[in-house]
Design an enzyme around this catalytic site. Sequence first.
Site, PDB file in Angstrom:
ATOM      1  N   ASN A 111       0.828  -1.205   0.000  1.00  8.99           N
ATOM      2  CA  ASN A 111       0.000   0.000   0.000  1.00  8.99           C
ATOM      3  C   ASN A 111       0.862   1.256   0.000  1.00  8.99           C
ATOM      4  O   ASN A 111       0.532   2.259  -0.635  1.00  8.99           O
ATOM      5  CB  ASN A 111      -0.914   0.022   1.230  1.00  8.99           C
ATOM      6  CG  ASN A 111      -1.987  -1.043   1.160  1.00  8.99           C
ATOM      7  OD1 ASN A 111      -2.306  -1.517   0.085  1.00  8.99           O
ATOM      8  ND2 ASN A 111      -2.527  -1.413   2.306  1.00  8.99           N
TER       9      ASN A 111
ATOM     10  N   GLU B  74       3.851   1.659  -1.317  1.00  7.60           N
ATOM     11  CA  GLU B  74       4.400   1.886  -2.652  1.00  7.60           C
ATOM     12  C   GLU B  74       3.316   2.387  -3.604  1.00  7.60           C
ATOM     13  O   GLU B  74       3.546   3.284  -4.424  1.00  7.60           O
ATOM     14  CB  GLU B  74       5.022   0.591  -3.189  1.00  7.60           C
ATOM     15  CG  GLU B  74       5.643   0.696  -4.584  1.00  7.60           C
ATOM     16  CD  GLU B  74       6.910   1.536  -4.618  1.00  7.60           C
ATOM     17  OE1 GLU B  74       7.446   1.754  -5.709  1.00  7.60           O
ATOM     18  OE2 GLU B  74       7.349   1.999  -3.540  1.00  7.60           O
TER      19      GLU B  74
ATOM     20  N   LYS C  20     -12.073   4.487   8.513  1.00  9.94           N
ATOM     21  CA  LYS C  20     -12.150   4.130   7.091  1.00  9.94           C
ATOM     22  C   LYS C  20     -11.944   2.619   7.042  1.00  9.94           C
ATOM     23  O   LYS C  20     -10.825   2.123   7.109  1.00  9.94           O
ATOM     24  CB  LYS C  20     -11.079   4.855   6.271  1.00  9.94           C
ATOM     25  CG  LYS C  20     -11.150   4.581   4.778  1.00  9.94           C
ATOM     26  CD  LYS C  20     -10.117   5.423   4.035  1.00  9.94           C
ATOM     27  CE  LYS C  20     -10.197   5.162   2.536  1.00  9.94           C
ATOM     28  NZ  LYS C  20      -9.761   3.802   2.172  1.00  9.94           N
TER      29      LYS C  20
ATOM     30  N   CYS D 204       9.739 -33.399  -3.125  1.00 10.41           N
ATOM     31  CA  CYS D 204      10.302 -32.507  -2.111  1.00 10.41           C
ATOM     32  C   CYS D 204       9.716 -32.822  -0.742  1.00 10.41           C
ATOM     33  O   CYS D 204       8.505 -32.982  -0.597  1.00 10.41           O
ATOM     34  CB  CYS D 204      10.020 -31.048  -2.475  1.00 10.41           C
ATOM     35  SG  CYS D 204      10.539 -29.877  -1.200  1.00 10.41           S
TER      36      CYS D 204
END
Length: 650
Positions: free
Chosen positions: A32, A34, A104, A411
């Site tokens: 957020n 960036e 918000k 794996c």
Amino acid sequence: MEDRIQRMKELVSTLRQAGKAYYQESREIMSNFEYDRLYDELCSLEKETGTIISGSPTQKVGYEVLSELPKETHESPMLSLDKTKSVEDLQSWLGDQKGLLSWKMDGLTIVLTYEGGGLTKAVTRGNGEIGEVITPNARVFSNIPLNISYQGQLILRGEAVITYSDFKRINEEIEDVDARYKNPRNLCSGSVRQLNSQITAERNVHFEAFALVRAAGVDFGNSRKRQFEWLREQGFEVVDFKEVTAENLPEAVNGFAEAVESNDVPSDGLVLTFDDIEYGESLGRTAKFPRNSIAFKWQDEIRETRLDYIEWSASRTGLINPVAVFDPVELEGTTVSRASVHNLSIMEALDLGQGDTITVYKANMIIPQIADNLTRSGVRDIPKECPVCGGATQIKQINDVKSLYCTNPDCQAKKIKSFTLFVSRDALNIDGLSEATLEKFIGAGFIHEYADIFHLEEHKDAIVEMEGLGQKSYDNLIASIKTAGNTTLPRMVYGLGIAGIGLANAKMLCREFKFDFEKMRHAQADELVAVDGIGGVLAQAWMDYFASEKNNLAVDHLLQELTIEEEQAEASDARFEGITFVITGSVEHFANRKELQEVIEGKGGRVTGSVTAKTTYLINNDTASNSSKNKKAKDLGVPIISEEEFLRML
């Protein structure tokens, strides 16, 4: 000028990709922090140049919805809010007016319509102009009033959210760590936009009102505060708010900041609205923002630290996740030293290398994230071998996101995670096989495939001697395994760990294919996507799994060890095959609507949440009501039957 225009084009492209991932696909390709930084840069360039690039996110609200839910155009566009990180800006904006300061909320915005005291429609915000109709889902929100005292037309807006405590509870019930949800907003979005309202109900979606759009004939004294109080009187939960002036605004903002950590409702800032309705409306709006409200984003507490190293964590799906480990710093009152980097694309965007000086913050004051890399030495030392099994790794690019994967199908990490899911409560439910115990058994070579679990008695002597086990643990384990050998087909299917196939999807598949596993495993895409909740991606994952000879052989071996409960015997009475029901209203002869649904499905029928042209019968004890479902059924010529009539059909 040309350089600035080119930079704007780059920003528009980058931000649109990030917005598409966030709004349409419920995933994140950048933080957020960036996104806000790039968005602010674009706004500045647009103002400086007087130019707006087509498709700029500063002009377009959200993204087109792409689900199969019905669409509807909003009566008036739902705009975003202008934002600031400065309390001084908030004071200047408010001036000498009174305002309401509230959370918000970070969920999914919903518009509710009530007619004659009953909920008739619920629509998501969508792209601001066109939303998705989710009325059946809204009816099962945990706290929404289905009937209110006001008989006129009421239209209000609010936020559908999943609280942090419910988010934690839901994730804790998912034993496979890789299958857990990343954040409450993504979980909420997926829960609200379901085609199956039962899943919505199970997620405990919470609704909080934040704006009243219309309530004809009610005098609110020109006050937003009075609107909130009136909504509470009607039975709605309203977002927490404080009445403020420019003078006490800083104190109020600090009060919210101190409450963030204990606030159970996810939020990403605050909203300030003029209390004077007429004054706020007289200010009008811009193309993107209304002028009667403004958003306040937290001024992130940022700390500088040194990146010690990148830790690579292998998962059941083969994805190898990068985690940044840095010198511990204090953030928002706690010590943090780790932050997920999510994928290689984000690492490359940050030019992240060991020893770099980085800045870190807490997204929404909660989740540690990297804000910036001050030295940018560059990504290096991406492991060519899996940190768990030593197998070769491969970089894959999916939907513009690069990630690292282990290519070794055997794996150890994949096996441990796969077997952990297989023995989990919702799958085979085998007590005594924790992840740590499985790791010991796999490492010792006792378990290579699922069927081997049912032959652990062959290794009794070695198991009894293992650290942390013993004779009693061994006896309890073997007893649990014998019990688990009697199971259901949905549990087995879920336990296979096919990507994206949860227990709900497994149940739906089994019902649709009449519990015929051979038919299920050879199903083609068109048959699979016809099942509620199965889209193209899940269908492909299913087909890919059973395209593997090795997987099929392992499943064959497993089936030899299991006794599958004969659920198909119940479905053999298929009198409702090909018949689709919708159930609405209260029931009298069943414990609840879910029990009635199970009876229908047990006899080959289907139950959906909304009335369509494909609906055969609408079950409603109030056959003469003017509910939205009854109206829709009448419009489409769908028979409306009572519970008594349904029982006669039985």
